[in-house]
Design a protein around this motif. Structure first.
Motif, PDB file in Angstrom:
ATOM      1  N   UNK A 151       0.841  -1.197   0.000  1.00 22.51           N
ATOM      2  CA  UNK A 151       0.000   0.000   0.000  1.00 22.51           C
ATOM      3  C   UNK A 151       0.873   1.243   0.000  1.00 22.51           C
ATOM      4  N   UNK A 152       0.431   2.269  -0.717  1.00 18.79           N
ATOM      5  CA  UNK A 152       1.061   3.591  -0.683  1.00 18.79           C
ATOM      6  C   UNK A 152      -0.035   4.645  -0.647  1.00 18.79           C
ATOM      7  N   UNK A 153       0.113   5.647   0.252  1.00 18.19           N
ATOM      8  CA  UNK A 153      -0.866   6.722   0.402  1.00 18.19           C
ATOM      9  C   UNK A 153      -0.256   8.025  -0.090  1.00 18.19           C
ATOM     10  N   UNK A 154      -0.928   8.671  -1.041  1.00 17.75           N
ATOM     11  CA  UNK A 154      -0.361   9.859  -1.687  1.00 17.75           C
ATOM     12  C   UNK A 154      -1.309  11.047  -1.581  1.00 17.75           C
ATOM     13  N   UNK A 155      -0.808  12.229  -1.215  1.00 17.54           N
ATOM     14  CA  UNK A 155      -1.644  13.434  -1.267  1.00 17.54           C
ATOM     15  C   UNK A 155      -1.916  13.833  -2.708  1.00 17.54           C
ATOM     16  N   UNK A 156      -3.193  14.101  -3.017  1.00 12.23           N
ATOM     17  CA  UNK A 156      -3.562  14.381  -4.403  1.00 12.23           C
ATOM     18  C   UNK A 156      -3.796  15.882  -4.606  1.00 12.23           C
ATOM     19  N   UNK A 157      -4.370  16.250  -5.755  1.00 11.12           N
ATOM     20  CA  UNK A 157      -4.523  17.651  -6.120  1.00 11.12           C
ATOM     21  C   UNK A 157      -5.751  18.310  -5.501  1.00 11.12           C
ATOM     22  N   UNK A 158      -6.644  17.510  -4.932  1.00  9.02           N
ATOM     23  CA  UNK A 158      -7.879  18.059  -4.404  1.00  9.02           C
ATOM     24  C   UNK A 158      -9.081  17.457  -5.116  1.00  9.02           C
ATOM     25  N   UNK A 159     -10.280  17.966  -4.827  1.00  9.84           N
ATOM     26  CA  UNK A 159     -11.503  17.376  -5.397  1.00  9.84           C
ATOM     27  C   UNK A 159     -11.746  17.790  -6.840  1.00  9.84           C
ATOM     28  N   UNK A 160     -10.794  17.503  -7.704  1.00  4.00           N
ATOM     29  CA  UNK A 160     -10.927  17.810  -9.139  1.00  4.00           C
ATOM     30  C   UNK A 160     -10.558  16.558  -9.936  1.00  4.00           C
ATOM     31  N   UNK A 161     -11.113  16.370 -11.127  1.00  4.06           N
ATOM     32  CA  UNK A 161     -10.724  15.218 -11.949  1.00  4.06           C
ATOM     33  C   UNK A 161      -9.223  15.248 -12.239  1.00  4.06           C
TER      34      UNK A 161
END
Length: 254
Positions: A151-161
Motif C-alpha cells: 500500500x502507498x498513500x499519496x496526497x492528491x490535487x484536491x476534489x478535481x478530476x
C-alpha cells in the motif's frame, strides 16, 4: 502492619521494580534520524523547484532571484495577516480580511492546477515495501512479500478530476503481466516501455468521491511472480516504484 496496608505497598514496590527493569530498555529521547530525513527531502524538493538553468544570462538570474525574494516577502506578509486575524473564540473571524481570503483562494486555485510529482521517499505512508533506496536523482522502493497488498498513500490535487501516473520496473519482464495496481475499485492501465519491456508506466484516474472525501489516494499493489536479484541479495522482490505524478485531467496525457 495490617494486610490492608501491605497490599497497596506491595503493588507500589512491584511497579517500581518493573520500571527499574525497563529503564535501560525503553528510550525516552527523540530519535532525530527520521526527522533529519524529512528535512533532507524538503530541501531537495525546494532545490529542484528553484533550479536556475545553467545557460541563463546574468539578467535572467537576477530576475529569477528578485521574483523569489518577492514571493517570500509576500508569503511572510500573508502569514502575519493570518496570525493577526485568527481568533481562538471565533474561527470565522479569519475570513473577515479580504487579503486572507484571497491568500487561501490563491493556494486552493494553484493547488488544483499545478501537477504534483513524488519520488518514493520515506515521507510517503506505505506498507509492504523494502526500505527506501537512493537511485539517480530520487528515491525508490521494492515490493516485498506480505499478507495482502502493498500500500502507498499519496496526497492528491484536491476534489478535481485528475490522473495519476506510476513509474516503475520489474527485474524480469515476465513478472509484469502478474502485476496489478488499484485505486479503490479502479484498475490502473499498465503500459510497458517499448524499448525496455521490464519498465512500465501505470495510469489510473482516482474516483471523484474518494478525492472529495480524503486528502490522500490509497494505492494497492499486487504481484504474482517474485524474483531474487542474486549477487548476495537474498530479498524477494516484486515491482520497483520510483515516481508518482498527479496531473489535472485537462492536462493529463491521454
Amino acid at each position: 502492619m495490617e494486610d490492608d496496608d501491605l497490599v497497596p505497598l506491595a503493588e507500589k514496590v512491584a511497579t517500581l521494580l518493573q520500571l527499574d527493569r525497563m529503564r535501560h530498555r525503553v528510550g525516552t529521547e527523540v530519535d532525530m534520524r527520521p526527522l533529519t530525513g524529512v528535512s533532507t527531502y524538503l530541501t531537495e524538493v525546494f532545490e529542484r523547484s528553484g533550479e536556475i538553468p545553467p545557460d541563463a544570462t546574468p539578467a535572467e538570474i537576477y530576475a529569477a532571484m528578485n521574483r523569489r525574494i518577492a514571493q517570500v516577502q509576500a508569503q511572510i506578509y500573508l502569514l502575519r495577516l493570518e496570525m493577526e486575524t485568527r481568533s481562538e473564540t471565533d474561527p470565522t473571524r479569519i475570513l473577515a480580511d479580504p487579503m486572507v481570503v484571497a491568500a487561501y483562494g490563491d493556494r486552493i486555485e494553484s493547488g488544483v492546477k499545478t501537477p504534483k510529482d513524488y519520488d518514493f521517499s520515506s515521507v510517503i505512508l506505505a506498507h509492504g515495501w523494502h526500505g527506501v533506496e537512493r537511485g539517480g536523482d530520487g528515491w525508490h522502493r521494492w515490493m516485498r512479500p506480505v499478507d495482502g497488498p502493498a500500500v502507498a498513500c499519496l496526497p492528491h490535487l484536491g476534489p478535481v478530476p485528475q490522473e495519476l501516473e506510476i513509474h516503475g520496473y520489474v527485474l524480469d519482464k515476465d513478472q509484469l503481466p502478474t502485476l496489478s495496481i488499484r485505486s479503490t475499485d479502479r484498475e490502473a492501465e499498465i503500459v510497458p516501455n517499448e524499448t525496455a519491456p521490464h519498465r512500465f508506466v501505470a495510469k489510473v484516474r482516482p474516483p471523484e468521491d474518494v478525492l472529495s472525501a480524503s486528502s490522500h489516494v490509497v494505492l494497492e499493489f499486487r504481484i504474482g511472480e517474485w524474483r531474487m536479484p542474486g549477487g548476495g541479495d537474498s530479498r524477494m522482490l516484486g515491482a520497483n516504484i520510483s515516481r508518482f505524478a498527479f496531473r489535472p485531467l485537462e492536462t493529463a496525457s491521454e
